[in-house]
Design an enzyme around this catalytic site. Structure first.
Site, PDB file in Angstrom:
ATOM      1  N   THR A 187     -39.043 -76.680  66.054  1.00 59.87           N
ATOM      2  CA  THR A 187     -38.360 -75.542  66.359  1.00 59.87           C
ATOM      3  C   THR A 187     -38.052 -75.406  67.635  1.00 59.87           C
ATOM      4  O   THR A 187     -38.363 -76.251  68.685  1.00 59.87           O
ATOM      5  CB  THR A 187     -39.738 -74.519  66.416  1.00 59.87           C
ATOM      6  OG1 THR A 187     -40.407 -74.588  65.590  1.00 59.87           O
ATOM      7  CG2 THR A 187     -39.225 -73.202  66.411  1.00 59.87           C
ATOM      8  N   GLY A 219     -47.043 -77.585  69.755  1.00 65.44           N
ATOM      9  CA  GLY A 219     -48.471 -77.570  70.297  1.00 65.44           C
ATOM     10  C   GLY A 219     -48.520 -78.813  70.916  1.00 65.44           C
ATOM     11  O   GLY A 219     -47.868 -79.843  70.721  1.00 65.44           O
ATOM     12  N   GLU A 278     -45.590 -72.428  59.797  1.00 68.76           N
ATOM     13  CA  GLU A 278     -45.463 -73.218  58.710  1.00 68.76           C
ATOM     14  C   GLU A 278     -44.642 -72.361  57.553  1.00 68.76           C
ATOM     15  O   GLU A 278     -45.018 -72.265  56.459  1.00 68.76           O
ATOM     16  CB  GLU A 278     -46.794 -73.472  58.070  1.00 68.76           C
ATOM     17  CG  GLU A 278     -47.862 -74.614  59.111  1.00 68.76           C
ATOM     18  CD  GLU A 278     -46.821 -75.844  59.517  1.00 68.76           C
ATOM     19  OE1 GLU A 278     -46.074 -76.243  58.609  1.00 68.76           O
ATOM     20  OE2 GLU A 278     -47.227 -76.375  60.461  1.00 68.76           O
TER      21      GLU A 278
END
Lengths: 635, 675
Positions: B154, B193, B437
């Protein structure tokens, strides 16, 4: 035109004032946020007086601008403690407490809710027992559940509290009364002997508020500390009853009307952010080979956001209506005419629930419409949400509110059934008597609904409300017929009753929005608001098609048309969407959102914002040296 | 089967005894809680294993979540790293392995409050996208934590639409390297993350350029931090993206690349390779990529959605029998709030949904396992169905559960808003699942695309997967039920759902067709129907969920008590869905207005029936107090005492706040002169 702001422009006063600047609150701990809030509140009080601001509306704007719509530790002092002194204290008590409180030598809060008791006031357990020997009340928190819990400003800020307790005198319980209780030592701010007080810990939002607990063990206060404008305890312990208690309705109506306004404002803020961001964000492709379109061009995105935009406008008008009605009839109340109060009380209870539920869900939809970035605190929407969402619970839990409105509706229905006429917003129930004979549903008479005419849609909503009120009232009667207890029957009908209230409130909102249109003189503004009003009404139908179909108000074919109309309106509103949120006129500082900035420079400012994150304070985080490095060395 | 001793649940409890209001609820259970727990786990062995893992984790103080609600973002992150590191040691000690049967219970036991989750995605992406040589090089380094990985897809300006990514990787033939760049601010990697502070490496997705030609998005392994002192590598700008609604344990990060050079071998090249001379070669099928997404979506349904939903139900229902408010009958004690119909109507449908989703998860697992064995045989035929189902159910289950948790929170009155209730953190965590997701609306549209395709194929007499044959088979008709009891027949309501889903798919397909025939371009027609398409996809998933619940209950014949209560829950789930979406069932007259009244009556009757078993039904989820971490929801129901004791641990009560000395004192003492 619609949101005329104060001439004084508190915004300008605050923005240009260096004293009110501070680090982004998202990066501060709870203790730090509390400290910032206290700092600003202290300054605020001084500035208010410096600038000579005394009009309640102006104070409200000034305050909400300084705290950017967030709660602050002096809220209860200013909003409950001082007003309660004004309305419930005797002149002698006002002499003793009001000026010190006005000058903030005394900072007070209002301690009603207990750990085990909320909505049901009579269930409160705190006791105040009169001791004629010393002419004192002895206050006690006899159980864990009786500990006062939640009052704002109680945890750390206040040195006094107005405590609601069950009054015992001459061996008899006289019910709930209010007492002024000192809780902290003036000077040192230490809790007084017999007082246990503290902060209730972290919450879902409200970081700057020190919601507190208070436990009292044989804590004595002088007889004169009971608020005695109405009820009194004489030195020998004789209890003198108050005259009337209907007056307290007025305060509740007022506070709930504020929540309706707040629903409109909070939803408007969230819509502003989501719609501006949706114009900046580009994603995927609509037409093969063309650049990625603004996400606001997707039908699904419009379908998420534009009905909420319409709702924000609708609630704005509802809030203004209640406020005006309240001001109009509070004149009558002062002259002893309470005739309009029950309806207004019932209506505001339901509208408080209806608008806060809708806005609550709407804010979350706005956040989700911003994709992943909505989840970051930099979007500002998480903060709007956590600040707003408790209003579904405080000042009357929403389901309980809906049932209060339902009680009024059923009462009105019963009046109509017995041949009386009812007035006001429920007057549509009068029509029921005319078709009483039909065993079928009320609205089986075909209403000719014109789907592009708001006035006609008001009629459709009216028919739906009438049908659901009647159904609930009949179900209640059926339960009553084979059950002994009224309460039991009521409980077994309560889901129906809530639905009836919701339908009633929905009707009122559509009606008020529609009524507002004719007051708009500017043709272009009226045109665009008519589109929003139609969208609000039609979208509401499309989300509740069951009610309209089942009652025979609309046919299958009409429902298909409703859905089609909704989609057409989305496309019609699309070019004006940003202008419609710009009209809400939120300053960037007040919006507190990187995604919703007026200039739309979203990405560069997200980067600037992120750099200030506490995790970024050092180039290498200390946990590398503490945990990662030792692990890597071992493996 | 011995019942669990209550003492096991009340570890850390302030009081030993169970609140009588809660104890009495357990005495009237119509079924054995322990048997239900075992059935939910799959077998007694599973239950034992799960409890053993939970016990091992919870008895270890490093994993304690006791002060979690009081911690800052920095403290949460540090604790998560500490726990992740300690978990490696623990697994080694306990003999647990990543492929062992215990592994799936570990995540539940730590409540997801742990670092290095993306490290696992890093490993998986290399395993799936890397060549054998790359796997041999990187996987051992990663599994031994010699490096810590992340997964950077992303970007600040780009999410769902992969082709829109702007990061570039230009092949330099002279040095045999790729040069990676972030050409503008919206191209910055954002959200991955573990990348903000922890990761040393990451898989970067970038547009591949060779000799000025763009070959689309490809994955590259990029080192971002020094393995020696953890400082950023040259050309790298990286950090934490700042506070979010939750996930304080995760250092979601940003990454900017300026002329970062990596060797040619760092492009993951199982499917595509750049040869030394710059020739681009495509090899094998990329369809397997879809399979990875499917795997992730299915696993998140159980870990990130169903478990939090079950926890929220447990907390809200237990609290609702402890909390008393107002009187139902004059002269009596204040009533338990769960005895109010409105409270039952809030909570019990959410409880039924938790069970429904538990079973749909089993269904998806089975579908997945079947698909997986086909794929191993190089048969990719089941992939479209698997992909469409995992997308649709991910969207439906996350959306439903998110609002369910919110309902649970608001059903707890004021105390629900206290962090100590545990509900705010459950809520703020589960809501993220609607976005990550795959954003839900987009996922529903993917499912819709599949349904429309299948509907057209089936109408043309072509074969379609069995799960969607109904789309073309349903005929117009009327619901045959004659009284409210008949609506408790699974055949009746399953058919109603089937009819409704088929109608919505059919009418949307017709609408699309009309638009295209009237000259509207295909993509415009699609956009104009997306609201309906998303609704149709949701309806399909809702139907399958009801059908699967009914079939699950049907198979349960041997265990009478459990079968009976599960049947009630299934009825409730189904009728609640009709009650709340009345319009789509009434539309076209399949259900009449009179029948809708019967459905409402049956639905409300069920609330009172299930009310009696509400507490046993949440007890069966078998969460320990430590795992609930809630002052309102603990097993012993000592709500108020616990709330009071926990509040006193708040830092606002321990530390001396500088606010008094700095601001309050001057305000209290010196204002008068200034006013």
């Amino acid at each position: 035109i619609l949101f005329c702001s104060s001439v004084l422009s508190p915004e300008a006063l605050v923005i240009n004032d260096p004293d009110f600047q501070h680090e982004d609150l998202n990066f501060l701990s709870r203790s730090q946020r509390y400290e910032q809030a206290i700092r600003k509140s202290a300054l605020m009080v001084m500035k208010l007086r410096e600038h000579g601001i005394a009009d309640p509306d102006e104070i409200y704007w000034f305050k909400s601008f300084i705290h950017r719509g967030r709660p602050e530790p002096l809220d209860l002092h200013l909003g409950m403690f001082l007003p309660t002194l004004l309305t419930q204290a005797t002149p002698e008590q006002q002499d003793r407490f009001f000026m010190p409180a006005w000058n903030l030598e005394i900072i007070g809060t209002y301690a009603q809710t207990e750990m085990g008791h909320g909505t049901h006031l009579r269930g409160l357990e705190t006791t105040a027992t009169y001791d004629p020997a010393t002419q004192e009340f002895i206050l006690n928190s006899p159980t864990v559940t009786s500990i006062k819990w939640w009052p704002g400003g109680l945890g750390k800020t206040s040195n006094h509290a107005i405590v609601l307790a069950q009054l015992y005198t001459q061996g008899q319980c006289k019910g709930l009364h209010a007492f002024i209780v000192p809780i902290r030592q003036l000077g040192t701010h230490e809790p007084l002997p017999g007082i246990t007080v503290g902060d209730i810990g972290p919450k879902f939002g409200y970081d700057e508020m020190d919601n507190g607990y208070l436990k009292m063990d044989n804590f004595r206060i002088p007889r004169e500390n009971m608020l005695m404008k109405y009820a009194q305890v004489e030195p020998d312990g004789t209890y003198v009853k108050p005259l009337s208690d209907k007056l307290t309705y007025g305060t509740m109506v007022f506070i709930r009307s504020l929540i309706v306004g707040d629903s409109a404002r909070s939803l408007s803020r969230a819509c502003t952010i989501a719609i501006r961001y949706s114009a900046v964000r580009h994603q995927s492709e609509l037409k093969p080979g063309e650049p990625e379109p603004q996400i606001l061009d997707y039908q699904t995105q419009q379908y998420k956001l534009f009905p909420l935009l319409a709702t924000a406008y609708a609630f704005h008008f509802v809030g203004a209506y209640i406020k005006n009605t309240y001001h109009r009839i509070s004149g009558d109340i002062n002259e002893g005419d309470l005739s309009e109060l029950p309806e207004l009380h019932a209506l505001t209870a339901g509208l408080k629930a209806f608008t806060s539920w809708t806005a609550n869900a709407g804010i979350e939809e706005c956040r989700m419409a911003c994709g992943g970035h909505g989840y970051s605190r930099c979007s500002g929407i998480p903060d709007i949400y956590v600040t707003f969402t408790p209003s579904c619970t405080y000042e009357g839990e929403n389901t309980v509110m809906m049932l209060q409105t339902a009680r009024f509706l059923v009462k009105s229905y019963t009046q109509v059934s017995s041949g009386q006429q009812v007035t006001g917003m429920v007057s549509y129930l009068n029509d029921l008597s005319r078709q009483r004979i039909q065993p079928q549903h009320v609205a089986a008479r075909a209403v000719t609904v014109r789907l592009n005419d708001p006035i006609s849609l008001v009629e459709a909503y009216k028919a739906r409300a009438a049908r659901l009120v009647e159904a609930a009232a009949k179900n209640l009667q059926a339960e009553l017929n084979h059950r002994k207890s009224k309460e039991d029957a009521w409980n077994r009908t309560s889901v129906d009753l809530v639905r009836a209230s919701e339908a009633h409130c929905h009707y009122v909102v559509v009606k008020l929005f529609t009524a507002k249109l004719s007051e708009i003189s500017n043709a272009a503004v009226r045109a665009v608001l008519t589109e929003l009003c139609l969208l609000y009404a039609l979208y509401g139908i499309s989300k509740n098609t069951g009610d309209f179909l089942q009652a025979g108000i609309l046919t299958d074919a009409q429902i298909i048309q409703v859905n089609q109309h909704v989609k057409e309106l989305l496309a019609t509103i699309r070019p004006n969407a940003v202008a419609l949120v710009d009209s809400f006129d939120f300053h960037d500082v007040h919006l507190g959102s990187v995604l919703g900035r007026y200039d739309g420079n979203v990405y560069e400012n997200m980067f600037e914002w992120a750099k200030k994150s506490p995790l970024n304070k050092t180039e290498v985080h200390e946990s590398f040296h503490k945990h990662l490095k030792p692990m890597q060395a071992k493996l | 089967m011995a019942l669990l001793e209550p003492s096991k649940y009340s570890q850390g409890s302030v009081l030993g005894s169970v609140n009588p209001d809660l104890a009495s609820e357990r005495q009237t259970a119509s079924f054995s809680v322990e048997e239900l727990t075992v059935w939910l786990d799959g077998s007694e062995e599973h239950t034992q294993k799960r409890r053993a893992v939970v016990e091992a984790i919870e008895s270890d103080p490093v994993f304690s979540r006791e002060n979690q609600y009081f911690q800052s973002q920095n403290e949460r992150y540090e604790a998560a790293v500490r726990k992740a590191v300690h978990l490696q040691k623990k697994m080694h000690e306990m003999g647990w392995t990543e492929s062992g049967p215990e592994f799936k219970y570990i995540y539940r036991a730590v409540s997801g409050d742990i670092a290095f989750l993306l490290h696992r995605v890093f490993i998986r992406s290399i395993s799936v996208l890397g060549s054998d040589k790359q796997i041999a090089k990187w996987i051992p380094l990663a599994t031994q934590h010699k490096l810590i990985g992340s997964y950077a897809q992303t970007e600040l300006g780009h999410g769902t639409y992969l082709q829109g990514l702007e990061t570039t990787a230009v092949f330099d033939i002279t040095t045999q390297e790729f040069i990676l760049n972030t050409p503008k601010i919206s191209a910055m990697k954002w959200w991955p993350g573990d990348m903000g502070r922890s990761a040393t490496h990451t898989v970067v997705f970038a547009q591949l350029y060779i000799n000025g030609k763009c070959y689309g998005v490809h994955p590259f392994i990029v080192q971002i931090r020094s393995l020696r002192d953890h400082s950023l590598c040259p050309g790298i700008t990286a950090g934490d993206i700042g506070p979010k609604m939750n996930f304080e344990n995760v250092d979601n990060g940003y990454l900017m690349l300026q002329n970062v050079r990596i060797p040619r071998e760092n492009m993951l090249n199982k499917f595509c390779e750049v040869q030394p001379d710059g020739t681009y070669v495509r090899q094998g099928s990329q369809k397997i990529n879809y399979f990875t997404m499917t795997t992730v979506r299915i696993s998140l349904i159980s870990d990130e959605v169903i478990i939090p939903l079950m926890k929220a139900c447990t907390i809200a229902i237990r609290y609702s029998v402890v909390r008393r408010q107002s009187k139902l009958k004059p002269g009596e004690q204040e009533a338990k709030i769960l005895d109010y119909q409105t409270q039952q109507e809030k909570l019990l449908p959410q409880l039924a949904a938790a069970y429904a989703f538990h079973f749909i998860n089993d269904y998806l697992q089975e579908l997945f396992n079947r698909g997986y064995s086909e794929i191993q045989k190089k048969n990719f035929n089941t992939l479209p169905e698997l992909h469409a189902f995992s997308s649709g159910f991910k969207a439906m289950v996350t959306q439903y559960s998110t609002s369910a948790v919110q309902i649970c929170l608001q059903a707890c009155g004021g105390h629900g808003y206290s962090s100590l209730s545990g509900l705010p953190s459950l809520y703020t965590r589960i809501i993220a699942s609607c976005i990550y997701e795959g954003e839900n609306t987009i996922l529903l549209l993917q499912t819709a695309r599949f349904l429309i395709k299948c509907f057209r194929a089936a109408s043309a007499g072509q074969p379609v997967p069995p799960s969607v044959t109904y789309l073309a088979a349903v005929k117009p008709g009327k619901c045959p039920a004659k009284n409210k009891l008949e609506f408790l027949s699974p055949d009746i309501y399953t058919e109603a759902y089937q009819h409704m889903a088929a109608r919505l798919v059919r009418s949307t397909a017709a609408k699309l067709q009309d638009l295209i025939q009237s000259g509207v371009k295909k993509h415009d027609a699609w956009n104009q129907c997306t609201v309906q398409l998303a609704q149709a996809a949701k309806a399909h998933c809702h139907y399958i969920t009801v059908k699967n619940f009914a079939e699950t209950v049907e198979k349960l014949k041997t265990e009478a008590g459990i079968q009976k209560i599960m049947k009630h829950l299934c009825d409730l789930f189904a009728l609640h869905g009709i009650f709340s979406n009345a319009g789509v069932f009434l539309h076209d007259g399949y259900v009449s207005g009179a029948q809708m009244d019967m459905i409402t009556a049956s639905y409300l009757d069920l609330l009172a029936v299930i009310r009696k078993d509400a507490v046993p039904l949440v007890d069966a989820f078998d969460f320990t107090d430590k795992s609930l971490n809630s002052a309102l929801g603990s097993y012993d129901g000592q709500v108020y005492q616990r709330l009071y004791e926990w509040a006193q641990k708040s830092p606002t009560n321990k530390q001396i706040s500088p606010a008094y000395e700095r601001y309050l004192k001057p305000l209290l003492h010196n204002t008068q002169s200034k006013l």
